[in-house]
Design a protein around this motif. Sequence first.
Motif, PDB file in Angstrom:
ATOM      1  N   MET A  33      66.047  61.938  54.406  1.00  0.00           N
ATOM      2  CA  MET A  33      65.924  63.057  53.468  1.00  0.00           C
ATOM      3  C   MET A  33      65.640  62.567  52.059  1.00  0.00           C
ATOM      4  SD  MET A  33      69.010  65.557  54.757  1.00  0.00           S
ATOM      5  CE  MET A  33      68.837  66.561  53.282  1.00  0.00           C
ATOM      6  N   THR A  34      66.298  61.510  51.651  1.00  0.00           N
ATOM      7  CA  THR A  34      66.082  60.966  50.312  1.00  0.00           C
ATOM      8  C   THR A  34      64.661  60.445  50.162  1.00  0.00           C
ATOM      9  OG1 THR A  34      68.405  60.288  50.300  1.00  0.00           O
ATOM     10  CG2 THR A  34      66.998  59.367  48.592  1.00  0.00           C
ATOM     11  N   ALA A  35      64.152  59.823  51.206  1.00  0.00           N
ATOM     12  CA  ALA A  35      62.771  59.333  51.166  1.00  0.00           C
ATOM     13  C   ALA A  35      61.779  60.484  50.987  1.00  0.00           C
ATOM     14  CB  ALA A  35      62.457  58.551  52.439  1.00  0.00           C
ATOM     15  N   LEU A  36      62.059  61.617  51.624  1.00  0.00           N
ATOM     16  CA  LEU A  36      61.190  62.792  51.483  1.00  0.00           C
ATOM     17  C   LEU A  36      61.138  63.268  50.039  1.00  0.00           C
ATOM     18  CD1 LEU A  36      62.128  64.977  54.596  1.00  0.00           C
ATOM     19  CD2 LEU A  36      59.920  63.915  54.131  1.00  0.00           C
ATOM     20  N   PHE A  37      62.285  63.287  49.378  1.00  0.00           N
ATOM     21  CA  PHE A  37      62.347  63.758  47.988  1.00  0.00           C
ATOM     22  C   PHE A  37      61.742  62.749  47.013  1.00  0.00           C
ATOM     23  CE2 PHE A  37      66.019  66.399  49.520  1.00  0.00           C
ATOM     24  CZ  PHE A  37      65.463  67.628  49.192  1.00  0.00           C
ATOM     25  N   SER A  38      61.691  61.478  47.402  1.00  0.00           N
ATOM     26  CA  SER A  38      61.373  60.418  46.442  1.00  0.00           C
ATOM     27  C   SER A  38      59.897  60.046  46.374  1.00  0.00           C
ATOM     28  CB  SER A  38      62.185  59.155  46.785  1.00  0.00           C
ATOM     29  OG  SER A  38      63.570  59.437  46.778  1.00  0.00           O
ATOM     30  N   ILE A  39      59.083  60.448  47.341  1.00  0.00           N
ATOM     31  CA  ILE A  39      57.679  60.049  47.339  1.00  0.00           C
ATOM     32  C   ILE A  39      56.970  60.674  46.133  1.00  0.00           C
ATOM     33  CG2 ILE A  39      56.667  61.922  48.714  1.00  0.00           C
ATOM     34  CD1 ILE A  39      56.036  58.187  49.300  1.00  0.00           C
ATOM     35  N   GLN A  40      56.118  59.903  45.473  1.00  0.00           N
ATOM     36  CA  GLN A  40      55.435  60.338  44.250  1.00  0.00           C
ATOM     37  C   GLN A  40      53.921  60.137  44.386  1.00  0.00           C
ATOM     38  OE1 GLN A  40      56.857  61.791  41.529  1.00  0.00           O
ATOM     39  NE2 GLN A  40      58.800  61.749  42.633  1.00  0.00           N
ATOM     40  N   PRO A  41      53.121  60.894  43.614  1.00  0.00           N
ATOM     41  CA  PRO A  41      51.667  60.804  43.753  1.00  0.00           C
ATOM     42  C   PRO A  41      51.038  59.564  43.133  1.00  0.00           C
ATOM     43  CG  PRO A  41      52.237  62.379  42.047  1.00  0.00           C
ATOM     44  CD  PRO A  41      53.519  61.966  42.690  1.00  0.00           C
ATOM     45  N   SER A  42      51.766  58.830  42.293  1.00  0.00           N
ATOM     46  CA  SER A  42      51.180  57.645  41.655  1.00  0.00           C
ATOM     47  C   SER A  42      52.237  56.562  41.497  1.00  0.00           C
ATOM     48  CB  SER A  42      50.597  58.000  40.284  1.00  0.00           C
ATOM     49  OG  SER A  42      51.614  58.332  39.373  1.00  0.00           O
ATOM     50  N   ILE A  43      51.777  55.322  41.309  1.00  0.00           N
ATOM     51  CA  ILE A  43      52.696  54.197  41.145  1.00  0.00           C
ATOM     52  C   ILE A  43      53.496  54.341  39.862  1.00  0.00           C
ATOM     53  CG2 ILE A  43      52.804  51.692  40.812  1.00  0.00           C
ATOM     54  CD1 ILE A  43      50.326  51.498  42.618  1.00  0.00           C
ATOM     55  N   TYR A  44      52.814  54.791  38.790  1.00  0.00           N
ATOM     56  CA  TYR A  44      53.510  54.970  37.513  1.00  0.00           C
ATOM     57  C   TYR A  44      54.645  55.977  37.648  1.00  0.00           C
ATOM     58  CZ  TYR A  44      54.350  56.496  32.724  1.00  0.00           C
ATOM     59  OH  TYR A  44      54.945  56.851  31.545  1.00  0.00           O
ATOM     60  N   ARG A  45      54.371  57.082  38.317  1.00  0.00           N
ATOM     61  CA  ARG A  45      55.426  58.083  38.503  1.00  0.00           C
ATOM     62  C   ARG A  45      56.534  57.566  39.409  1.00  0.00           C
ATOM     63  NH1 ARG A  45      52.910  64.234  38.580  1.00  0.00           N
ATOM     64  NH2 ARG A  45      51.747  64.041  36.635  1.00  0.00           N
ATOM     65  N   SER A  46      56.185  56.677  40.346  1.00  0.00           N
ATOM     66  CA  SER A  46      57.219  56.082  41.212  1.00  0.00           C
ATOM     67  C   SER A  46      58.184  55.241  40.404  1.00  0.00           C
ATOM     68  CB  SER A  46      56.562  55.210  42.292  1.00  0.00           C
ATOM     69  OG  SER A  46      55.928  56.006  43.250  1.00  0.00           O
ATOM     70  N   VAL A  47      57.639  54.454  39.450  1.00  0.00           N
ATOM     71  CA  VAL A  47      58.490  53.615  38.608  1.00  0.00           C
ATOM     72  C   VAL A  47      59.401  54.486  37.754  1.00  0.00           C
ATOM     73  CG1 VAL A  47      58.493  51.925  36.729  1.00  0.00           C
ATOM     74  CG2 VAL A  47      56.817  51.736  38.570  1.00  0.00           C
ATOM     75  N   GLN A  48      58.814  55.546  37.160  1.00  0.00           N
ATOM     76  CA  GLN A  48      59.626  56.467  36.365  1.00  0.00           C
ATOM     77  C   GLN A  48      60.684  57.150  37.225  1.00  0.00           C
ATOM     78  OE1 GLN A  48      56.803  59.160  34.452  1.00  0.00           O
ATOM     79  NE2 GLN A  48      57.382  58.298  32.485  1.00  0.00           N
ATOM     80  N   SER A  49      60.278  57.552  38.417  1.00  0.00           N
ATOM     81  CA  SER A  49      61.155  58.325  39.292  1.00  0.00           C
ATOM     82  C   SER A  49      62.325  57.494  39.796  1.00  0.00           C
ATOM     83  CB  SER A  49      60.352  58.877  40.468  1.00  0.00           C
ATOM     84  OG  SER A  49      61.177  59.556  41.371  1.00  0.00           O
ATOM     85  N   ILE A  50      62.055  56.241  40.147  1.00  0.00           N
ATOM     86  CA  ILE A  50      63.121  55.428  40.759  1.00  0.00           C
ATOM     87  C   ILE A  50      64.260  55.185  39.772  1.00  0.00           C
ATOM     88  CG2 ILE A  50      62.163  53.147  40.169  1.00  0.00           C
ATOM     89  CD1 ILE A  50      63.011  52.226  42.949  1.00  0.00           C
ATOM     90  N   ILE A  51      63.928  55.030  38.486  1.00  0.00           N
ATOM     91  CA  ILE A  51      64.973  54.829  37.470  1.00  0.00           C
ATOM     92  C   ILE A  51      65.827  56.081  37.348  1.00  0.00           C
ATOM     93  CG2 ILE A  51      65.393  54.398  35.022  1.00  0.00           C
ATOM     94  CD1 ILE A  51      62.726  52.823  35.005  1.00  0.00           C
ATOM     95  N   GLU A  52      65.167  57.220  37.284  1.00  0.00           N
ATOM     96  CA  GLU A  52      65.886  58.488  37.130  1.00  0.00           C
ATOM     97  C   GLU A  52      66.703  58.813  38.369  1.00  0.00           C
ATOM     98  OE1 GLU A  52      64.100  62.730  36.845  1.00  0.00           O
ATOM     99  OE2 GLU A  52      64.063  61.926  34.802  1.00  0.00           O
ATOM    100  N   GLN A  53      66.144  58.526  39.543  1.00  0.00           N
ATOM    101  CA  GLN A  53      66.843  58.849  40.788  1.00  0.00           C
ATOM    102  C   GLN A  53      68.078  57.978  40.992  1.00  0.00           C
ATOM    103  OE1 GLN A  53      63.637  58.447  43.556  1.00  0.00           O
ATOM    104  NE2 GLN A  53      62.955  60.560  43.316  1.00  0.00           N
ATOM    105  N   VAL A  54      67.976  56.705  40.626  1.00  0.00           N
ATOM    106  CA  VAL A  54      69.147  55.828  40.722  1.00  0.00           C
ATOM    107  C   VAL A  54      70.247  56.337  39.792  1.00  0.00           C
ATOM    108  CG1 VAL A  54      70.003  53.507  40.223  1.00  0.00           C
ATOM    109  CG2 VAL A  54      67.868  53.790  41.479  1.00  0.00           C
TER     110      VAL A  54
END
Length: 360
Positions: A33-54
């Motif tokens: 479930m967490t993986a479903l919520f965490s996928i992002q459309p770009s690498i830059y957004r993934s980096v931003q997202s992972i910090i916020e999600q942690v």
Amino acid sequence: MKLGARMIKTGLAVALALYVSYLIGSSSIIAGMTALFSIQPSIYRSVQSIIEQVQANIIGALSAIIVVLTLGKDPFIIGFTIVIVIALCIKFNMKENTVLLALVAVIAIMETTDMPFFQFTLLRFSSLMIGIFSSFIVNLVFLPPKYETKLFSNIDRNTSDILQWLRITTRHLSDRPALREEIERIDSELMNVDHTYSLYQEERTYLKKRRFQKARKLILFRHLMATTRKSFDVLKTFCKLENEMDKVPEEFRQTLITELDKTIHAHEKIILSVMGRIRPEKNPIEESGVPDIPALVEYLIQFYENRDDEKEQLMFLPLATRLMDYHHQLMRLQKLVTTYQHYHSTEQINVGKKQKPAVK
């Protein structure tokens, strides 16, 4: 049914999260479930997202631990904890998906279990982290997005549709209901183009040379998009004035078709020039015949300013304005493309297909 890159990456992220969580004995459902919520459309957004999600998961986990140790696991207490976590996430300006992950952390940790509490908490928290990092790894390694190719492809496709409809409409060959549907579709497509441009703009380049290259391409794309928008404005105006066009003199109508055809042809050749299919030293507008839109607009204004009916005087003013805007934007685009190809001939837009030899 067409499978997009993000759909495939979502499936891969969930599969990876489930597999890793199964290996370490943590909750595979929560990881998936967490993986479903965490996928992002770009690498830059993934980096931003992972910090916020942690950060969100830490907030959720710590809140759950403190409440369980002090107040227990009563359903009303869990609801109270969720309210507190939502308030904290909003205070830190976290996004909706991130807040949902924090709430998943609260519910996962506060679930009733016979396992020792801290061992259970560690396993659940590790499941959340597995899901987040699985999405990040998949986004980073598998099918990296090619927004430059996608952006140019979308601009090219929508420009072709608009120019095709312009040719048909000026000759009174278009089906009005079909044209209206197409205008709505193209309007939605152009919003997607703007979104793709934003994603491309967000992508980070770390070499100084690449940063300058990308900055130049961003300017070029912005002008390509602006020119497409101007042509779309002309099409929408023609659609509104389709019935009134029957009232203009035949001579003017033929002149309008001729000059607009020159403009459309020039626009198409500029796109081909950007694709590398026309030699850089060739001027697409000169090759197509320079459109004299200002003279056309002046003739239109002079013809109607002598009319007694004020409504008739102003009827074609929006069309004149749109034509002039389109003409000026096309001239600016041509200068920009010529300058870009002259000073940066080694840089090419990635159009997604193997470029053909330049037209001589």
